[in-house]
Design a protein around this motif. Structure first.
Motif, PDB file in Angstrom:
ATOM      1  N   GLN A   1       2.403   1.785  -3.432  1.00 11.78           N
ATOM      2  CA  GLN A   1       1.361   2.269  -4.312  1.00 11.78           C
ATOM      3  C   GLN A   1       1.152   3.950  -4.066  1.00 11.78           C
ATOM      4  O   GLN A   1       0.992   4.583  -5.112  1.00 11.78           O
ATOM      5  CB  GLN A   1       0.051   1.464  -4.361  1.00 11.78           C
ATOM      6  CG  GLN A   1       0.202   0.169  -4.657  1.00 11.78           C
ATOM      7  CD  GLN A   1      -1.031  -0.851  -4.370  1.00 11.78           C
ATOM      8  OE1 GLN A   1      -1.874  -0.493  -3.617  1.00 11.78           O
ATOM      9  NE2 GLN A   1      -0.922  -1.915  -4.899  1.00 11.78           N
ATOM     10  N   ARG A   2       0.909   4.021  -2.636  1.00  9.04           N
ATOM     11  CA  ARG A   2       0.735   5.714  -2.375  1.00  9.04           C
ATOM     12  C   ARG A   2       1.816   6.669  -3.090  1.00  9.04           C
ATOM     13  O   ARG A   2       1.698   7.679  -3.506  1.00  9.04           O
ATOM     14  CB  ARG A   2       0.351   5.684  -1.030  1.00  9.04           C
ATOM     15  CG  ARG A   2      -0.961   5.232  -0.522  1.00  9.04           C
ATOM     16  CD  ARG A   2      -1.129   5.732   1.040  1.00  9.04           C
ATOM     17  NE  ARG A   2      -0.163   5.422   1.740  1.00  9.04           N
ATOM     18  CZ  ARG A   2      -0.275   4.469   2.568  1.00  9.04           C
ATOM     19  NH1 ARG A   2      -1.453   3.491   2.593  1.00  9.04           N
ATOM     20  NH2 ARG A   2       0.655   3.957   3.499  1.00  9.04           N
TER      21      ARG A   2
ATOM     22  N   ARG B   1       0.747  -1.169   0.037  1.00  8.19           N
ATOM     23  CA  ARG B   1       0.214   0.031  -0.139  1.00  8.19           C
ATOM     24  C   ARG B   1       0.918   1.189  -0.039  1.00  8.19           C
ATOM     25  O   ARG B   1       0.612   2.174  -0.852  1.00  8.19           O
ATOM     26  CB  ARG B   1      -0.965  -0.020   1.127  1.00  8.19           C
ATOM     27  CG  ARG B   1      -2.119  -0.834   1.066  1.00  8.19           C
ATOM     28  CD  ARG B   1      -3.316  -0.644   2.151  1.00  8.19           C
ATOM     29  NE  ARG B   1      -2.618  -0.546   3.317  1.00  8.19           N
ATOM     30  CZ  ARG B   1      -2.422  -1.721   4.397  1.00  8.19           C
ATOM     31  NH1 ARG B   1      -2.768  -2.816   3.928  1.00  8.19           N
ATOM     32  NH2 ARG B   1      -2.084  -1.406   5.524  1.00  8.19           N
ATOM     33  N   ALA B   2       1.894   1.392   0.762  1.00 13.77           N
ATOM     34  CA  ALA B   2       3.034   2.532   0.632  1.00 13.77           C
ATOM     35  C   ALA B   2       3.422   2.743  -0.509  1.00 13.77           C
ATOM     36  O   ALA B   2       3.599   3.767  -0.947  1.00 13.77           O
ATOM     37  CB  ALA B   2       3.727   2.304   2.253  1.00 13.77           C
TER      38      ALA B   2
ATOM     39  N   ASP C   1       1.968  14.135   2.154  1.00 12.31           N
ATOM     40  CA  ASP C   1       1.549  12.665   1.955  1.00 12.31           C
ATOM     41  C   ASP C   1       2.897  11.880   1.568  1.00 12.31           C
ATOM     42  O   ASP C   1       2.923  10.830   1.989  1.00 12.31           O
ATOM     43  CB  ASP C   1       0.935  12.617   0.768  1.00 12.31           C
ATOM     44  CG  ASP C   1      -0.668  13.025   1.110  1.00 12.31           C
ATOM     45  OD1 ASP C   1      -0.897  13.264   2.051  1.00 12.31           O
ATOM     46  OD2 ASP C   1      -1.267  13.426   0.173  1.00 12.31           O
TER      47      ASP C   1
ATOM     48  N   ASN D   1       3.842   8.822   3.972  1.00 12.96           N
ATOM     49  CA  ASN D   1       3.996   7.498   3.187  1.00 12.96           C
ATOM     50  C   ASN D   1       5.345   6.792   3.301  1.00 12.96           C
ATOM     51  O   ASN D   1       5.370   5.663   3.483  1.00 12.96           O
ATOM     52  CB  ASN D   1       3.617   7.649   1.750  1.00 12.96           C
ATOM     53  CG  ASN D   1       3.615   6.268   1.119  1.00 12.96           C
ATOM     54  OD1 ASN D   1       2.884   5.503   1.499  1.00 12.96           O
ATOM     55  ND2 ASN D   1       4.428   5.894   0.097  1.00 12.96           N
TER      56      ASN D   1
ATOM     57  N   ALA E   1       1.798   7.529  -6.248  1.00 11.74           N
ATOM     58  CA  ALA E   1       0.641   8.192  -6.475  1.00 11.74           C
ATOM     59  C   ALA E   1       0.819   9.719  -5.888  1.00 11.74           C
ATOM     60  O   ALA E   1      -0.031  10.478  -6.207  1.00 11.74           O
ATOM     61  CB  ALA E   1      -0.624   7.821  -6.423  1.00 11.74           C
ATOM     62  N   ALA E   2       1.479   9.727  -5.146  1.00 13.07           N
ATOM     63  CA  ALA E   2       1.842  10.892  -4.113  1.00 13.07           C
ATOM     64  C   ALA E   2       2.068  12.211  -4.891  1.00 13.07           C
ATOM     65  O   ALA E   2       2.995  12.224  -5.645  1.00 13.07           O
ATOM     66  CB  ALA E   2       2.796  10.557  -3.041  1.00 13.07           C
TER      67      ALA E   2
END
Length: 140
Positions: free
Chosen positions: A103-104, A100-101, A113, A117, A107-108
């Motif tokens: 992926q974020r 998840r991190a 963020d 992240n 997209a950050a």
């Protein structure tokens, strides 16, 4: 046990560990530090990473994130925001958190963020490494 020191690891929720040990290595905010019996007193902020200690010649691992370490009178007190014994770590959960991190991170868009992240990613990777270290040492 003359050549030992007392290691206590405490979080806001519980006492994680209280044992006589031969050595403690911990992730300080400015880098890892090690403590042997008769060490000079000091305080250090903790970073995110794996604390390790030797007991009866065997290595044991604990994931820690944030907090403080105090060394005084042959005692190491770890006051951690988060602490988990390697045996308590859910590898699948940590792997999903890592994914998840990542992926974020891809997209950050905002620096806030991205920093948050990056911290989540570091915690997930450290948990996975702690669990692996504990298994490889044959102590978990």
């Amino acid at each position: 046990m003359a050549n030992t020191l007392k290691l206590e690891i405490v979080t806001p929720d519980r006492k994680v560990l209280s044992e006589d040990v031969e050595y403690v290595g911990a992730p300080g905010i400015m880098g890892e530090f090690g403590v042997l019996p008769k060490h000079v007193p000091f305080l250090s902020a903790l970073g995110v990473g794996n604390l390790h200690y030797k007991q009866n010649g065997k290595a044991h691992y604990v994931f820690v994130a944030g907090g403080f370490a105090e060394v005084s009178n042959d005692q190491v007190t770890i006051l951690a925001e988060v602490a988990e014994m390697a045996t308590e770590i859910d590898t699948d959960r940590a792997q999903k958190a890592k994914e998840r991190a990542e992926q974020r991170a891809a997209a950050a868009k905002e620096k806030v963020d991205a920093a948050r992240n990056q911290a989540a990613l570091k915690r997930a990777i450290s948990r996975i490494n702690c669990k692996s270290s504990g298994q490889n040492a044959g102590t978990c």
